[in-house]
Design a protein around this motif. Structure first.
Motif, PDB file in Angstrom:
ATOM      1  N   ASP A 188       0.860  -1.185   0.000  1.00  0.00           N
ATOM      2  CA  ASP A 188       0.000   0.000   0.000  1.00  0.00           C
ATOM      3  C   ASP A 188       0.897   1.236   0.000  1.00  0.00           C
ATOM      4  OD1 ASP A 188      -1.562   2.226   0.708  1.00  0.00           O
ATOM      5  OD2 ASP A 188      -2.905   1.020   1.955  1.00  0.00           O
ATOM      6  N   ILE A 190       0.328   4.318   0.656  1.00  0.00           N
ATOM      7  CA  ILE A 190       0.132   5.194   1.814  1.00  0.00           C
ATOM      8  C   ILE A 190       0.887   4.636   3.014  1.00  0.00           C
ATOM      9  CG2 ILE A 190      -1.571   6.107   3.439  1.00  0.00           C
ATOM     10  CD1 ILE A 190      -3.542   6.286   1.130  1.00  0.00           C
ATOM     11  N   GLU A 191       0.814   3.313   3.214  1.00  0.00           N
ATOM     12  CA  GLU A 191       1.580   2.683   4.285  1.00  0.00           C
ATOM     13  C   GLU A 191       3.075   2.811   4.031  1.00  0.00           C
ATOM     14  OE1 GLU A 191       0.509   1.286   7.183  1.00  0.00           O
ATOM     15  OE2 GLU A 191      -1.428   2.136   6.604  1.00  0.00           O
ATOM     16  N   LYS A 233       5.056   5.853   5.379  1.00  0.00           N
ATOM     17  CA  LYS A 233       5.296   6.020   6.809  1.00  0.00           C
ATOM     18  C   LYS A 233       6.760   5.709   7.133  1.00  0.00           C
ATOM     19  CE  LYS A 233       0.525   4.874   8.033  1.00  0.00           C
ATOM     20  NZ  LYS A 233      -0.383   3.926   8.731  1.00  0.00           N
ATOM     21  N   LYS A 277      -9.779   6.274  -6.718  1.00  0.00           N
ATOM     22  CA  LYS A 277      -8.687   5.318  -6.911  1.00  0.00           C
ATOM     23  C   LYS A 277      -8.748   4.726  -8.315  1.00  0.00           C
ATOM     24  CE  LYS A 277      -8.540   3.946  -2.015  1.00  0.00           C
ATOM     25  NZ  LYS A 277      -8.597   2.817  -1.058  1.00  0.00           N
ATOM     26  N   LYS A 288      -6.995  12.286  -3.637  1.00  0.00           N
ATOM     27  CA  LYS A 288      -7.884  12.978  -2.690  1.00  0.00           C
ATOM     28  C   LYS A 288      -8.131  14.388  -3.219  1.00  0.00           C
ATOM     29  CE  LYS A 288      -8.257  14.264   2.199  1.00  0.00           C
ATOM     30  NZ  LYS A 288      -7.566  14.265   3.520  1.00  0.00           N
ATOM     31  N   GLU A 314      -4.347  15.795  -3.419  1.00  0.00           N
ATOM     32  CA  GLU A 314      -3.174  14.981  -3.091  1.00  0.00           C
ATOM     33  C   GLU A 314      -3.260  13.717  -3.935  1.00  0.00           C
ATOM     34  OE1 GLU A 314      -1.033  13.665   0.970  1.00  0.00           O
ATOM     35  OE2 GLU A 314      -2.901  12.586   0.569  1.00  0.00           O
ATOM     36  N   ILE A 319      -1.318  10.228  -4.939  1.00  0.00           N
ATOM     37  CA  ILE A 319      -0.267   9.288  -4.548  1.00  0.00           C
ATOM     38  C   ILE A 319      -0.192   8.190  -5.593  1.00  0.00           C
ATOM     39  CG2 ILE A 319       0.530   7.669  -2.791  1.00  0.00           C
ATOM     40  CD1 ILE A 319      -0.992   9.407  -0.744  1.00  0.00           C
ATOM     41  N   ASP A 357       1.522   4.705  -7.021  1.00  0.00           N
ATOM     42  CA  ASP A 357       2.262   3.501  -6.636  1.00  0.00           C
ATOM     43  C   ASP A 357       3.288   3.184  -7.709  1.00  0.00           C
ATOM     44  OD1 ASP A 357       3.199   1.024  -5.895  1.00  0.00           O
ATOM     45  OD2 ASP A 357       1.212   0.121  -5.599  1.00  0.00           O
TER      46      ASP A 357
END
Length: 413
Positions: free
Chosen positions: A128, A130-131, A134, A173, A280, A297, A299, A301
């Protein structure tokens, strides 16, 4: 200057050969004394590896098994050199190349692939994006998983939202997509009559390929030749290295022609995909439907390797507002490493995904304001003299309203 092509119905120079089946593709090429190659690929997404080729090398008909030890410079990549020709210590995705078998025939290649022993020490993976952003997420490469962050700022977004009569916020998405071109990757490598390492392949970037082959083999560029055959579909999927360096290395070392043809399954494993994106969006408009502010925003992959992610996510950010004038804009577009298949060029190059978001935002705004979806678009479309979110002034060729009118007319509305 007399225009001989523009506006004319001109027959394609390659049309006759293609429709009659005479066009030559890489898999059509056979050379005397030709050997065959096959790549061993990772079956796990993230692991440290140890490779033992000794049993496979004993098979009758196996000429050589290449690993990272055989590559003078084991790094490559179209923008960042973050890929290995053959993985040395770690695999980062399913399908990563580990070894390359060269043998007298295809069956022997397949048998040798089965006999190569790969010991996988699995490590935590992240799928993921988003993960993956981190700080505590598993690192795909040595540093941060964030490859690239594009920022676009125009006007005062907070003021634009304060002045908006209606605000719409949603997350959109899009999925990963394969190019699924008709012709799987194939090629032949050999030493030509001038002593050059030659690779015959269907590619979109023969000059990039030549540079990457030369760098990996530590050869002068003039000692490498790439011959581009007919291309059986590409759509961006042939902009990265797949089998080119493997073929060049084998031909250079063995001094014999070597041929590779991927199966459809291996083709899926080998080449890049379209970037999945998480988008988003927050869009504000006045009571009469004029767009006042947009914040987004995005993102993307990137998968295990950067490929063209920097360029794709930049273009996604540049086109995030669509064909509409918006005075106040804040866009953040981010490319992120994960252990998924790597993503790169595909038709639209980032501009395709964001259209899903900004056009749905327009439909929702129209519904909330009680305005026809065509009318709200016409109120905000770029016209000659409009300024884009990046500050570009459109001075000519902006027929958007005419195009929209023709579309509506064609639909019978």
């Amino acid at each position: 200057m007399r225009l001989e092509v523009v506006g004319k119905n001109v027959i394609r120079v390659d049309a006759f050969s293609k429709v009659t089946g005479r066009a030559i593709y890489p898999d059509d090429i056979y050379l005397e004394g030709m050997l065959y190659g096959k790549t061993l690929r990772s079956t796990v997404p993230h692991a440290y590896i140890k490779v033992d080729t000794r049993e496979a090398e004993k098979i009758d008909g196996v000429v050589k098994i290449f690993t990272y030890k055989d590559v003078p410079n084991n790094r490559h990549g179209v923008v960042f050199k973050d890929q290995e020709v053959f993985c040395s210590e770690k695999v980062r995705r399913i399908g990563d190349p580990i070894a390359f078998v060269v043998a007298k025939d295809k069956k022997t290649c397949e048998l040798a692939i089965e006999r190569i022993k790969v010991e996988y020490e699995k490590i935590d993976a992240v799928f993921d994006p988003i993960e993956a952003m981190k700080p505590e997420a598993p690192k795909i490469h040595e540093n941060s998983n964030i490859i690239y962050h594009y920022k676009l700022r125009k006007g005062d977004v907070e003021k634009g939202f304060r002045e908006s009569y209606v605000i719409v916020e949603n997350v959109y998405k899009t999925q990963m997509v394969d190019h699924a071109f008709l012709q799987p990757e194939a090629g032949v490598g050999y030493i030509d009559e001038e002593g050059r390492v030659t690779v015959v392949v269907a590619t979109q970037y023969p000059h990039y390929d030549r540079d990457e082959i030369a760098q990996s083999l530590d050869l002068p560029v003039e000692k490498v030749r790439v011959v581009n055959t007919n291309v059986g579909g590409a759509f961006g999927g042939r902009e990265d290295i797949s089998l080119q360096i493997h073929l060049a290395l084998a031909a250079y070392v063995l001094k014999k022609p070597v041929k590779v043809t991927y199966s459809r399954e291996e083709s899926f494993l080998a080449h890049a995909k379209r970037h999945p994106m998480i988008m988003k969006y927050k869009t504000g408009a006045s009571k009469d439907g004029l767009l006042l502010a947009m914040e987004a925003e995005i993102i993307g992959d990137a998968g295990a390797y950067a490929s063209w992610s920097r360029n794709v996510l930049r273009k996604a950010g540049v086109h995030a507002t669509g064909p509409y004038y918006i005075p106040n804009v804040k866009i953040d577009s981010i490319a992120v490493y994960t252990n998924n298949p790597f993503t790169g060029a595909m038709r639209g190059f980032g501009a395709t995904q964001v259209a899903i978001a900004y056009e749905q935002q327009m439909d929702i705004l129209a519904r909330k304001l009680g305005i026809d979806p065509v009318t709200i678009r016409k109120k905000n479309l770029f016209r000659q003299g409009s300024e884009t979110a990046t500050g570009q002034i459109l001075t000519e060729s902006v027929p958007l309203e005419e195009c929209l009118d023709k579309a509506i007319e064609g639909m019978g509305f």
